[in-house]
Motif scaffolding. Structure first.
Motif, PDB file in Angstrom:
ATOM      1  N   MET A 288      70.344  56.779 -22.815  1.00 48.56           N
ATOM      2  CA  MET A 288      70.387  57.900 -21.913  1.00 48.56           C
ATOM      3  C   MET A 288      70.233  59.186 -22.725  1.00 48.56           C
ATOM      4  O   MET A 288      70.955  59.427 -23.668  1.00 48.56           O
ATOM      5  CB  MET A 288      71.725  57.908 -21.168  1.00 48.56           C
ATOM      6  CG  MET A 288      71.891  59.099 -20.297  1.00 48.56           C
ATOM      7  SD  MET A 288      73.532  59.356 -19.561  1.00 48.56           S
ATOM      8  CE  MET A 288      74.078  57.771 -19.113  1.00 48.56           C
ATOM      9  N   SER A 289      69.261  59.999 -22.360  1.00 48.39           N
ATOM     10  CA  SER A 289      69.072  61.264 -23.061  1.00 48.39           C
ATOM     11  C   SER A 289      69.801  62.378 -22.307  1.00 48.39           C
ATOM     12  O   SER A 289      70.016  62.297 -21.108  1.00 48.39           O
ATOM     13  CB  SER A 289      67.584  61.590 -23.163  1.00 48.39           C
ATOM     14  OG  SER A 289      67.044  61.793 -21.875  1.00 48.39           O
ATOM     15  N   HIS A 290      70.178  63.378 -23.041  1.00 48.50           N
ATOM     16  CA  HIS A 290      70.851  64.525 -22.444  1.00 48.50           C
ATOM     17  C   HIS A 290      70.027  65.766 -22.732  1.00 48.50           C
ATOM     18  O   HIS A 290      70.048  66.288 -23.847  1.00 48.50           O
ATOM     19  CB  HIS A 290      72.257  64.676 -23.020  1.00 48.50           C
ATOM     20  CG  HIS A 290      73.141  63.519 -22.717  1.00 48.50           C
ATOM     21  ND1 HIS A 290      73.775  63.369 -21.505  1.00 48.50           N
ATOM     22  CD2 HIS A 290      73.487  62.450 -23.451  1.00 48.50           C
ATOM     23  CE1 HIS A 290      74.480  62.266 -21.511  1.00 48.50           C
ATOM     24  NE2 HIS A 290      74.314  61.685 -22.682  1.00 48.50           N
ATOM     25  N   VAL A 291      69.311  66.216 -21.738  1.00 48.37           N
ATOM     26  CA  VAL A 291      68.502  67.418 -21.839  1.00 48.37           C
ATOM     27  C   VAL A 291      68.922  68.317 -20.682  1.00 48.37           C
ATOM     28  O   VAL A 291      68.937  67.877 -19.532  1.00 48.37           O
ATOM     29  CB  VAL A 291      66.990  67.098 -21.732  1.00 48.37           C
ATOM     30  CG1 VAL A 291      66.169  68.373 -21.747  1.00 48.37           C
ATOM     31  CG2 VAL A 291      66.574  66.160 -22.843  1.00 48.37           C
ATOM     32  N   TYR A 292      69.296  69.539 -21.001  1.00 54.70           N
ATOM     33  CA  TYR A 292      69.797  70.446 -19.985  1.00 54.70           C
ATOM     34  C   TYR A 292      69.021  71.752 -19.982  1.00 54.70           C
ATOM     35  O   TYR A 292      68.922  72.407 -21.023  1.00 54.70           O
ATOM     36  CB  TYR A 292      71.269  70.804 -20.257  1.00 54.70           C
ATOM     37  CG  TYR A 292      72.194  69.627 -20.260  1.00 54.70           C
ATOM     38  CD1 TYR A 292      72.728  69.141 -19.071  1.00 54.70           C
ATOM     39  CD2 TYR A 292      72.556  69.006 -21.445  1.00 54.70           C
ATOM     40  CE1 TYR A 292      73.587  68.060 -19.072  1.00 54.70           C
ATOM     41  CE2 TYR A 292      73.418  67.932 -21.457  1.00 54.70           C
ATOM     42  CZ  TYR A 292      73.937  67.466 -20.260  1.00 54.70           C
ATOM     43  OH  TYR A 292      74.789  66.395 -20.270  1.00 54.70           O
ATOM     44  N   PRO A 293      68.497  72.175 -18.827  1.00 58.36           N
ATOM     45  CA  PRO A 293      68.000  73.534 -18.737  1.00 58.36           C
ATOM     46  C   PRO A 293      69.204  74.474 -18.711  1.00 58.36           C
ATOM     47  O   PRO A 293      70.307  74.079 -18.336  1.00 58.36           O
ATOM     48  CB  PRO A 293      67.243  73.581 -17.412  1.00 58.36           C
ATOM     49  CG  PRO A 293      67.574  72.330 -16.690  1.00 58.36           C
ATOM     50  CD  PRO A 293      68.264  71.408 -17.622  1.00 58.36           C
ATOM     51  N   VAL A 294      68.993  75.717 -19.111  1.00 57.04           N
ATOM     52  CA  VAL A 294      70.080  76.692 -19.182  1.00 57.04           C
ATOM     53  C   VAL A 294      69.648  77.968 -18.471  1.00 57.04           C
ATOM     54  O   VAL A 294      68.513  78.412 -18.599  1.00 57.04           O
ATOM     55  CB  VAL A 294      70.432  77.010 -20.658  1.00 57.04           C
ATOM     56  CG1 VAL A 294      71.484  78.099 -20.735  1.00 57.04           C
ATOM     57  CG2 VAL A 294      70.894  75.758 -21.377  1.00 57.04           C
ATOM     58  N   THR A 295      70.578  78.531 -17.731  1.00 57.63           N
ATOM     59  CA  THR A 295      70.355  79.834 -17.111  1.00 57.63           C
ATOM     60  C   THR A 295      71.552  80.710 -17.435  1.00 57.63           C
ATOM     61  O   THR A 295      72.636  80.199 -17.724  1.00 57.63           O
ATOM     62  CB  THR A 295      70.150  79.713 -15.581  1.00 57.63           C
ATOM     63  OG1 THR A 295      69.704  80.952 -15.057  1.00 57.63           O
ATOM     64  CG2 THR A 295      71.412  79.256 -14.876  1.00 57.63           C
TER      65      THR A 295
END
Length: 75
Positions: free
Chosen positions: A1-8
């Protein structure tokens, strides 16, 4: 499972406390951003009134969230 998060990044304010400003910012973002995972305070400042008192606190908050995945894909 990869953890990629967009950020605002958003900014919140409160007349009561820094903690309240953070909580209000995150609660407001939760109304329109799905899958919020984390927050990071990036900036703290306050508005100084003419009598030298703090009128309100202002905080910058980065928010990380998961993207929706197409149906059938595993996370």
């Amino acid at each position: 499972m990869s953890h990629v998060y967009p950020v605002t990044e958003i900014y919140g304010s409160s007349q009561h406390s820094i903690d309240d400003a953070i909580r209000q910012a995150v609660a407001s973002a939760q109304l329109t951003i799905r899958h919020l995972e984390w927050c990071q305070v990036t900036e703290i400042r306050g508005h100084v009134e003419s009598d030298g008192s703090i009128g309100h606190f202002q905080v910058g908050v980065k928010l990380g969230f998961r993207l929706d995945r197409p149906s059938g894909r595993k996370e």
